[in-house]
Design a protein around this motif. Structure first.
Motif, mmCIF file in Angstrom:
data_model
loop_
_atom_site.group_PDB
_atom_site.id
_atom_site.type_symbol
_atom_site.label_atom_id
_atom_site.label_comp_id
_atom_site.label_asym_id
_atom_site.label_seq_id
_atom_site.Cartn_x
_atom_site.Cartn_y
_atom_site.Cartn_z
ATOM 1 N N ASP A 70 86.587 36.810 39.040
ATOM 2 C CA ASP A 70 87.240 35.521 38.818
ATOM 3 C C ASP A 70 88.481 35.675 37.949
ATOM 4 O O ASP A 70 89.517 35.066 38.211
ATOM 5 C CB ASP A 70 86.277 34.529 38.161
ATOM 6 N N GLU A 74 92.340 34.895 38.997
ATOM 7 C CA GLU A 74 93.165 33.981 38.201
ATOM 8 C C GLU A 74 94.470 34.650 37.796
ATOM 9 O O GLU A 74 95.531 34.033 37.819
ATOM 10 C CB GLU A 74 92.379 33.554 36.962
ATOM 11 N N ALA A 79 93.044 32.073 42.416
ATOM 12 C CA ALA A 79 91.681 31.695 42.072
ATOM 13 C C ALA A 79 91.255 30.494 42.920
ATOM 14 O O ALA A 79 92.066 29.625 43.230
ATOM 15 C CB ALA A 79 91.592 31.350 40.590
#
Length: 112
Positions: A70, A74, A79
């Protein structure tokens, strides 16, 4: 898993090599390395290596891997949206031919 107030890091720091090996085995960790090619010892061929983890640490490792993935997404700015959020992609309406001047009065249009 029995709560003891100690972490794996605490246990790891206290153990010698044999004790650390026991901690890993009890946690379900396994590292298998297949035989390499002759003279290929200068560089690790990762295709020969299998690392698996089953047991108490497996859920924690999966959560850590998901968190890292994750964070990387990002950083790349790709994301996925947050749970429960919604997004709508808007497209511009296509134009129907060239623009025309429209007269706002009853006067005839002047030639250009």
């Amino acid at each position: 898993m029995t709560p003891t107030g100690r972490t794996f890091a605490d246990e790891w720091a206290e153990k010698d090599t044999a004790g650390r090996r026991t901690v890993l085995i009890e946690a379900g960790v396994r590292l298998d390395v297949r035989r390499g090619t002759r003279g290929g010892w200068r560089k690790l061929d990762t295709r020969r290596v299998d690392f698996t983890m089953r047991g108490e640490l497996d859920p924690a490792a999966e959560a850590a891997i998901a968190t890292v993935a994750d964070q990387e997404a990002e950083t790349r700015n790709d994301a996925p949206p947050a749970p429960g959020s919604a997004a709508r992609l808007a497209e511009h309406a296509p134009r129907a031919g060239p623009r025309r001047r429209v007269a706002l009065t009853n006067a005839p249009e002047q030639p250009r």
